[in-house]
Each structure stands twice: as C-alpha cells, then as structure tokens.
Design an enzyme around this catalytic site. Structure first.
Site, short mmCIF file in Angstrom:
data_model
loop_
_atom_site.label_atom_id
_atom_site.label_comp_id
_atom_site.label_asym_id
_atom_site.label_seq_id
_atom_site.Cartn_x
_atom_site.Cartn_y
_atom_site.Cartn_z
N ARG A 111 -10.13 -13.36 6.36
CA ARG A 111 -8.94 -13.86 5.66
C ARG A 111 -9.26 -15.10 4.85
O ARG A 111 -8.56 -15.43 3.89
CB ARG A 111 -7.84 -14.22 6.66
CG ARG A 111 -7.28 -13.04 7.44
CD ARG A 111 -6.07 -13.50 8.25
NE ARG A 111 -5.70 -12.57 9.29
CZ ARG A 111 -4.90 -11.52 9.12
NH1 ARG A 111 -4.40 -11.26 7.93
NH2 ARG A 111 -4.60 -10.73 10.14
N ASP A 144 0.86 -1.18 0.00
CA ASP A 144 0.00 0.00 0.00
C ASP A 144 0.91 1.24 0.00
O ASP A 144 1.27 1.74 -1.05
CB ASP A 144 -0.89 -0.10 1.24
CG ASP A 144 -1.94 0.99 1.31
OD1 ASP A 144 -2.21 1.63 0.28
OD2 ASP A 144 -2.52 1.19 2.40
#
Ligand code: IMP
Ligand code: MG
Length: 175
Positions: free
Chosen positions: A165, A103
């Site tokens: 997840r 990111d």
C-alpha cells in the site's frame, strides 16, 4: 523501493499527484456553498484521501468507513462487511465517497444502499482508478482519476494480501 521492486509502473507518482490536484480543483468548484463530507473507504483510499483533501479548498469534514471483503482474494465477491462505521451523522450533508478502485462495482453498489437510509442530501463517488472491463453493477462515477485496463494493481493505497500500500506509484506484475 518501499519493500518491493518487482512491479512495473502503470501510473507514476508525478502523474498521480497531478491528477489528484485536478480532481481537487473540480470538487472545490462543484461543492462550493454545500456541506461536503469526504468519506474515505478504508483501507485502500487512505493515501488518495490524504492527498485529495489538501486540494479541496472548502470547509469540509472527513469520515472513514472500514470495509473488508471476506478473505484476501484478488477477485471481488461483492460480499463486504462494515468493520468501522461513520462517527457522525451525514443527514442533509453532501457525501462524497472516496474509493481507491472500482472494479466490478459491487462494493459501491452495496455502499450506496448503505448510505441511502442515512438521508444525506447527495451521495457522489470519487475513485482514483476504474477498471470498466469488469463491470457487474453500473454505478455512476462522478470523479475518476484514471481508467485502466483489466490488471491487478498495487500501490498508493492498493494492496496485494495487505502489502505494498505504501508504494508512491501504481504498479502491476507483468504476466
Ligand atoms: P469491486 O467491488 O469489484 O468494485 O472491487 C472493489 C474493491 O476490490 C476495491 O476497493 C479494492 O479493495 C479491491 N480491488 C479491485 N481491484 C483491485 C486491484 O487491482 N488491486 C487491488 N485491489 C483491488
Ligand atoms: Mg477499496
């Protein structure tokens, strides 16, 4: 499905599997004859690591690094803590860091520094996802699964407050 159906699908399970296979083929070609150690960055890369390694046709080894950002924020602070370190030395080995997502790049920038002192022969980066719009530290990414827009995504290892997840796809919440 798998606990939640509130998400829109950004990358389907089939598209992930196909791309992971391609990355495995590339890595196999690039690392032939070298001493490859895949280093999975926990917890986010766990699913990616498990699938990727099965497409790398080399006698590699695997290590895991436990990292945690402080708190459960959705923004990266770049302040990371190593919660589990490597269990074998990587000196003179060809390290390939396996990440879920890049990111800001702050986490990987920190990790690259962390590795240099261990004197590996090389350190490469393989990330499933890249969000280039948030770049703060421009680290060289050697293998990128998918480049995505600036959205918060979950699934296939990525979490929101530790959950989701286990989704087999990459999803996001529509604004
Ligand atoms: P960076 O330090 O900003 O590059 O962020 C890296 C870490 O932030 C990743 O390894 C993830 O754990 C987390 N992260 C960044 N974006 C997302 C996202 O969209 N979903 C889930 N986790 C994310
Ligand atoms: Mg991560």
């Amino acid at each position: 499905m798998n606990g939640d159906d509130r998400f829109k699908i950004l990358v389907t399970e089939d598209a992930i599997q196909e791309r992971v296979r391609e990355l495995g083929v590339e890595i196999t070609r690039d690392y032939r004859g070298r001493d490859l150690v895949l280093v999975g960055v926990l917890k986010g890369s766990c699913l990616f690591m498990a699938d990727l390694c099965r497409h790398v046709d080399l006698p590699l080894t695997m290590e895991f690094l436990g990292l945690s950002s402080y708190g459960d924020r959705t923004e990266s602070s770049g302040v990371v803590q190593i919660t589990q370190d490597l269990t074998h030395p990587v000196e003179d080995m060809d390290v390939l860091l396996v990440e879920d997502i890049v990111d800001t790049g702050l986490t990987l920038d920190f990790l690259m520094d962390h590795f240099r002192v261990r004197k590996p022969r090389s350190v490469g980066i393989c990330t499933l996802l890249h969000k280039p719009s948030n770049t703060v530290k421009d680290v060289q990414l050697d293998y990128v699964g998918f480049t995505i827009e600036n959205r918060f995504v979950v699934g296939y290892g990525l979490d929101y407050e530790q959950r989701f997840r286990n989704l087999p796809y990459i999803g996001y919440v529509e604004d």
